[in-house]
Design a protein around this motif. Structure first.
Motif, PDB file in Angstrom:
ATOM      1  N   ASP A  69       0.860  -1.179   0.000  1.00 18.69           N
ATOM      2  CA  ASP A  69       0.000   0.000   0.000  1.00 18.69           C
ATOM      3  C   ASP A  69       0.898   1.231   0.000  1.00 18.69           C
ATOM      4  OD1 ASP A  69      -2.069   1.731   0.146  1.00 18.69           O
ATOM      5  OD2 ASP A  69      -2.388   1.487   2.304  1.00 18.69           O
ATOM      6  N   SER A  70       1.422   1.536  -1.181  1.00 24.36           N
ATOM      7  CA  SER A  70       2.417   2.599  -1.295  1.00 24.36           C
ATOM      8  C   SER A  70       2.376   3.138  -2.713  1.00 24.36           C
ATOM      9  CB  SER A  70       3.808   2.013  -1.006  1.00 24.36           C
ATOM     10  OG  SER A  70       4.814   2.837  -1.550  1.00 24.36           O
ATOM     11  N   ALA A  71       2.831   4.376  -2.868  1.00 22.69           N
ATOM     12  CA  ALA A  71       2.913   4.954  -4.205  1.00 22.69           C
ATOM     13  C   ALA A  71       3.929   4.195  -5.061  1.00 22.69           C
ATOM     14  CB  ALA A  71       3.278   6.423  -4.112  1.00 22.69           C
ATOM     15  N   ALA A  72       4.785   3.403  -4.405  1.00 24.45           N
ATOM     16  CA  ALA A  72       5.778   2.617  -5.141  1.00 24.45           C
ATOM     17  C   ALA A  72       5.134   1.423  -5.846  1.00 24.45           C
ATOM     18  CB  ALA A  72       6.876   2.131  -4.201  1.00 24.45           C
ATOM     19  N   ASN A  73       3.843   1.179  -5.573  1.00 25.93           N
ATOM     20  CA  ASN A  73       3.046   0.122  -6.200  1.00 25.93           C
ATOM     21  C   ASN A  73       3.465  -1.273  -5.731  1.00 25.93           C
ATOM     22  OD1 ASN A  73       1.265  -1.265  -7.780  1.00 25.93           O
ATOM     23  ND2 ASN A  73       2.417  -1.034  -9.658  1.00 25.93           N
ATOM     24  N   TYR A  74       4.638  -1.707  -6.107  1.00 22.53           N
ATOM     25  CA  TYR A  74       5.100  -2.970  -5.558  1.00 22.53           C
ATOM     26  C   TYR A  74       6.583  -2.876  -5.225  1.00 22.53           C
ATOM     27  CZ  TYR A  74       7.115  -4.307 -10.136  1.00 22.53           C
ATOM     28  OH  TYR A  74       7.855  -4.367 -11.296  1.00 22.53           O
ATOM     29  N   VAL A  75       7.006  -3.718  -4.308  1.00 24.93           N
ATOM     30  CA  VAL A  75       8.420  -3.803  -3.966  1.00 24.93           C
ATOM     31  C   VAL A  75       8.862  -5.237  -4.257  1.00 24.93           C
ATOM     32  CG1 VAL A  75       8.399  -1.994  -2.207  1.00 24.93           C
ATOM     33  CG2 VAL A  75       7.875  -4.343  -1.542  1.00 24.93           C
ATOM     34  N   VAL A  76      10.157  -5.441  -4.313  1.00 25.30           N
ATOM     35  CA  VAL A  76      10.665  -6.799  -4.483  1.00 25.30           C
ATOM     36  C   VAL A  76      11.421  -7.156  -3.200  1.00 25.30           C
ATOM     37  CG1 VAL A  76      12.052  -8.356  -5.891  1.00 25.30           C
ATOM     38  CG2 VAL A  76      10.862  -6.434  -6.973  1.00 25.30           C
ATOM     39  N   ASP A  77      10.814  -8.033  -2.424  1.00 26.04           N
ATOM     40  CA  ASP A  77      11.513  -8.533  -1.238  1.00 26.04           C
ATOM     41  C   ASP A  77      12.660  -9.390  -1.746  1.00 26.04           C
ATOM     42  OD1 ASP A  77       9.425  -7.405   0.140  1.00 26.04           O
ATOM     43  OD2 ASP A  77       8.386  -9.306   0.517  1.00 26.04           O
ATOM     44  N   HIS A  78      13.822  -9.257  -1.159  1.00 26.33           N
ATOM     45  CA  HIS A  78      14.920 -10.099  -1.650  1.00 26.33           C
ATOM     46  C   HIS A  78      16.012 -10.271  -0.610  1.00 26.33           C
ATOM     47  CE1 HIS A  78      17.767  -6.740  -2.503  1.00 26.33           C
ATOM     48  NE2 HIS A  78      16.656  -6.044  -2.607  1.00 26.33           N
ATOM     49  N   SER A  79      16.741 -11.385  -0.746  1.00 26.13           N
ATOM     50  CA  SER A  79      17.902 -11.587   0.110  1.00 26.13           C
ATOM     51  C   SER A  79      19.001 -10.668  -0.399  1.00 26.13           C
ATOM     52  CB  SER A  79      18.342 -13.048   0.094  1.00 26.13           C
ATOM     53  OG  SER A  79      18.554 -13.495  -1.226  1.00 26.13           O
ATOM     54  N   SER A  80      19.935 -10.307   0.476  1.00 23.60           N
ATOM     55  CA  SER A  80      20.906  -9.273   0.107  1.00 23.60           C
ATOM     56  C   SER A  80      22.325  -9.711   0.470  1.00 23.60           C
ATOM     57  CB  SER A  80      20.528  -7.976   0.828  1.00 23.60           C
ATOM     58  OG  SER A  80      21.412  -6.937   0.488  1.00 23.60           O
ATOM     59  N   PHE A  81      22.940 -10.450  -0.441  1.00 23.74           N
ATOM     60  CA  PHE A  81      24.332 -10.883  -0.253  1.00 23.74           C
ATOM     61  C   PHE A  81      25.171 -10.429  -1.446  1.00 23.74           C
ATOM     62  CE2 PHE A  81      22.019 -13.892   2.350  1.00 23.74           C
ATOM     63  CZ  PHE A  81      22.835 -14.072   3.456  1.00 23.74           C
ATOM     64  N   LEU A  82      26.450 -10.221  -1.196  1.00 19.77           N
ATOM     65  CA  LEU A  82      27.404 -10.051  -2.294  1.00 19.77           C
ATOM     66  C   LEU A  82      28.041 -11.419  -2.514  1.00 19.77           C
ATOM     67  CD1 LEU A  82      29.140  -6.735  -1.180  1.00 19.77           C
ATOM     68  CD2 LEU A  82      27.927  -7.046  -3.354  1.00 19.77           C
ATOM     69  N   TYR A  83      28.077 -11.876  -3.781  1.00 14.14           N
ATOM     70  CA  TYR A  83      28.671 -13.180  -4.079  1.00 14.14           C
ATOM     71  C   TYR A  83      30.038 -12.965  -4.724  1.00 14.14           C
ATOM     72  CZ  TYR A  83      23.940 -14.648  -3.103  1.00 14.14           C
ATOM     73  OH  TYR A  83      22.727 -14.846  -2.477  1.00 14.14           O
ATOM     74  N   VAL A  84      31.052 -13.542  -4.096  1.00 12.53           N
ATOM     75  CA  VAL A  84      32.414 -13.418  -4.622  1.00 12.53           C
ATOM     76  C   VAL A  84      32.734 -14.680  -5.416  1.00 12.53           C
ATOM     77  CG1 VAL A  84      34.846 -13.067  -4.039  1.00 12.53           C
ATOM     78  CG2 VAL A  84      33.060 -12.018  -2.617  1.00 12.53           C
ATOM     79  N   ILE A  85      33.057 -14.479  -6.706  1.00 10.03           N
ATOM     80  CA  ILE A  85      33.337 -15.605  -7.596  1.00 10.03           C
ATOM     81  C   ILE A  85      34.809 -15.561  -7.981  1.00 10.03           C
ATOM     82  CG2 ILE A  85      32.748 -16.622  -9.855  1.00 10.03           C
ATOM     83  CD1 ILE A  85      29.976 -15.094  -9.429  1.00 10.03           C
ATOM     84  N   GLY A  86      35.489 -16.661  -7.813  1.00  9.89           N
ATOM     85  CA  GLY A  86      36.931 -16.723  -8.054  1.00  9.89           C
ATOM     86  C   GLY A  86      37.297 -16.634  -9.533  1.00  9.89           C
ATOM     87  N   THR A  87      38.599 -16.554  -9.800  1.00 14.43           N
ATOM     88  CA  THR A  87      39.076 -16.419 -11.184  1.00 14.43           C
ATOM     89  C   THR A  87      38.760 -17.666 -12.018  1.00 14.43           C
ATOM     90  OG1 THR A  87      41.219 -17.197 -10.393  1.00 14.43           O
ATOM     91  CG2 THR A  87      40.962 -14.822 -10.633  1.00 14.43           C
ATOM     92  N   ASP A  88      38.429 -18.776 -11.342  1.00 16.80           N
ATOM     93  CA  ASP A  88      38.053 -20.008 -12.047  1.00 16.80           C
ATOM     94  C   ASP A  88      36.539 -20.107 -12.262  1.00 16.80           C
ATOM     95  OD1 ASP A  88      37.298 -20.253  -9.434  1.00 16.80           O
ATOM     96  OD2 ASP A  88      38.263 -22.202  -9.076  1.00 16.80           O
ATOM     97  N   GLY A  89      35.793 -19.057 -11.872  1.00 16.01           N
ATOM     98  CA  GLY A  89      34.348 -19.048 -12.093  1.00 16.01           C
ATOM     99  C   GLY A  89      33.565 -19.725 -10.983  1.00 16.01           C
ATOM    100  N   LYS A  90      34.280 -20.186  -9.953  1.00 11.99           N
ATOM    101  CA  LYS A  90      33.587 -20.882  -8.847  1.00 11.99           C
ATOM    102  C   LYS A  90      33.242 -19.907  -7.733  1.00 11.99           C
ATOM    103  CE  LYS A  90      35.032 -25.634  -9.430  1.00 11.99           C
ATOM    104  NZ  LYS A  90      36.265 -25.732 -10.230  1.00 11.99           N
ATOM    105  N   LEU A  91      32.064 -20.106  -7.153  1.00 11.00           N
ATOM    106  CA  LEU A  91      31.616 -19.265  -6.043  1.00 11.00           C
ATOM    107  C   LEU A  91      32.532 -19.498  -4.836  1.00 11.00           C
ATOM    108  CD1 LEU A  91      29.480 -17.355  -4.846  1.00 11.00           C
ATOM    109  CD2 LEU A  91      28.069 -19.362  -4.342  1.00 11.00           C
ATOM    110  N   VAL A  92      33.144 -18.420  -4.344  1.00 12.70           N
ATOM    111  CA  VAL A  92      34.077 -18.530  -3.231  1.00 12.70           C
ATOM    112  C   VAL A  92      33.344 -18.364  -1.902  1.00 12.70           C
ATOM    113  CG1 VAL A  92      36.148 -17.556  -2.152  1.00 12.70           C
ATOM    114  CG2 VAL A  92      35.954 -17.609  -4.646  1.00 12.70           C
ATOM    115  N   ARG A  93      32.577 -17.274  -1.810  1.00 19.21           N
ATOM    116  CA  ARG A  93      31.865 -16.998  -0.563  1.00 19.21           C
ATOM    117  C   ARG A  93      30.801 -15.936  -0.800  1.00 19.21           C
ATOM    118  NH1 ARG A  93      36.124 -13.610   3.098  1.00 19.21           N
ATOM    119  NH2 ARG A  93      34.470 -13.953   4.603  1.00 19.21           N
ATOM    120  N   SER A  94      29.906 -15.787   0.178  1.00 21.65           N
ATOM    121  CA  SER A  94      28.941 -14.688   0.108  1.00 21.65           C
ATOM    122  C   SER A  94      29.167 -13.779   1.306  1.00 21.65           C
ATOM    123  CB  SER A  94      27.513 -15.235   0.093  1.00 21.65           C
ATOM    124  OG  SER A  94      27.223 -15.874   1.311  1.00 21.65           O
TER     125      SER A  94
END
Lengths: 154, 205
Positions: free
Chosen positions: B157-182
């Motif tokens: 119920d806002s002038a923004a109409n809708y929001v997108v609830d979302h998880s909020s992590f930064l994903y660090v991906i190594g030089t080999d393309g593999k996920l290192v950590r969040s």
């Protein structure tokens, strides 16, 4: 003794000054600088209640945006969820801090893009009938308020 | 007596009906949540291809670089600009020889409102080389699932109409393309810099 008297006098004067200004005082207002073309932004500030009664912020107004709303961010089910709220309470002799990741004033539908250094006029209305008008400077806000430590994956 | 009992039964019936309706309503609201079963710890990461303003971009292109990935949306009021500003500050604090080997990427969870041009403008505001990517709902859902990102469009119920609830992590991906950590929401720029530096291969003298 003399020190105590001076101190008392100082506190008394300060209290009178606070009374004269109304119960609520505002500190450190700032508007988040957002990228060009971004329709919304947040306003952060500290509201102090010098009075003996709880006061609620019930409305915010600004000519800078089509709508101005009071919002909060809740964390639920692993997600950040922004939600409008009807009011924000400021306890007697306490303060309410509007900050990133928490309560804030949302400017929705900015009438023109904001530049760093601009000032946004803002009027806050409280349930005790008082109001405060202020100018909130537009700034880059880089630092999140909470700072938990990094967690390795798995 | 009989009537009042009937009335109270009717009351119970309607209360129960209301309860069921409310519960169903909630369930329906949650239907929009993608990848709910995927806790962030279960994120495997992996390759993907999405669209930048200039054309398709694949994670594969950045082998040899560290990629730091964030999912959000440009009308996001708070978590996104806070996190992206912290990421930008972290990159600016690093030596240019380090930051040149790091590719920041921002992926929108709201492709309906975020077009390619706005994604580019928005991303570059936080860091000049940050890429803004988008894709169709189904392609986006696939990438989000790979990385364990939770998101749900939510009418408010806002002038923004809708929001997108979302998880909020930064994903660090190594030089080999593999996920290192969040990295969790609220992490200060200096800790982001430490995490990114740690993912860079040691340069040999």
């Amino acid at each position: 003794m003399k020190k105590l008297m001076l101190c008392t006098l100082f506190v008394a004067t300060w209290s009178i000054a606070a009374l004269a200004d109304g119960a609520i005082s505002i500190a450190d207002p700032q508007v988040r600088l957002v990228p060009p073309g971004t329709p919304n932004t947040g306003v952060f500030l500290v509201m102090r209640n010098g009075g003996d009664k709880d006061v609620k912020l019930i409305k915010a107004e600004s000519p800078a945006a089509k709508s101005v709303e009071l919002h909060t961010v809740i964390e639920e089910g692993g997600m950040k969820k922004m939600r409008p709220v009807p009011s924000i309470a400021i306890r007697a002799k306490g303060e309410a801090v509007l900050k990133p990741g928490d309560y804030h004033v949302m400017l929705i539908g900015l009438n023109k893009p904001l530049q760093e250094g601009d000032s946004v006029p803002l009027t806050l209305r409280f349930d005790d009938g008082s109001s405060q008008s202020l100018q909130a400077p537009v700034r880059q806000i880089a630092m999140p308020m909470a700072a938990p430590t990094a967690m390795p994956m798995k | 007596m009989n009537i009042s009992r009937r009335a109270s039964r009717l009351g119970i019936f309607f209360t129960a009906l209301l309860l069921v309706t409310t519960l169903c309503g909630n369930a329906a609201a949650h239907e929009g949540t993608h990848g709910l079963a995927h806790k962030s710890g279960a994120a495997k990461g992996g390759d993907f291809t999405l669209d930048s303003l200039a054309g398709p971009v694949s994670l594969r292109q950045f082998r040899g670089k560290v990629v730091v990935l964030y999912f959000g949306y440009t009308s996001c009021p708070d978590a996104c600009p806070t996190t992206l500003a912290a990421l930008g500050a972290a990159l600016k604090s690093m030596a240019s020889t380090e930051s040149a080997r790091i590719q920041p990427v921002f992926i929108t969870l709201d492709p309906a409102r975020d077009d390619g041009k706005h994604m580019e403008e928005y991303s570059r505001f936080f860091y000049p080389t940050m890429l803004g990517l988008r894709g169709s709902d189904s392609r986006l859902a696939k990438v989000a699932k790979q990385y364990g990102v939770l998101y749900a469009k939510q009418k408010v119920d806002s002038a923004a109409n809708y929001v997108v609830d979302h998880s909020s992590f930064l994903y660090v991906i190594g030089t080999d393309g593999k996920l290192v950590r969040s990295l969790p929401y609220g992490i200060p720029p200096k800790d982001i810099a430490v995490a990114l530096r740690a993912a860079l291969p040691q340069s040999r003298p």
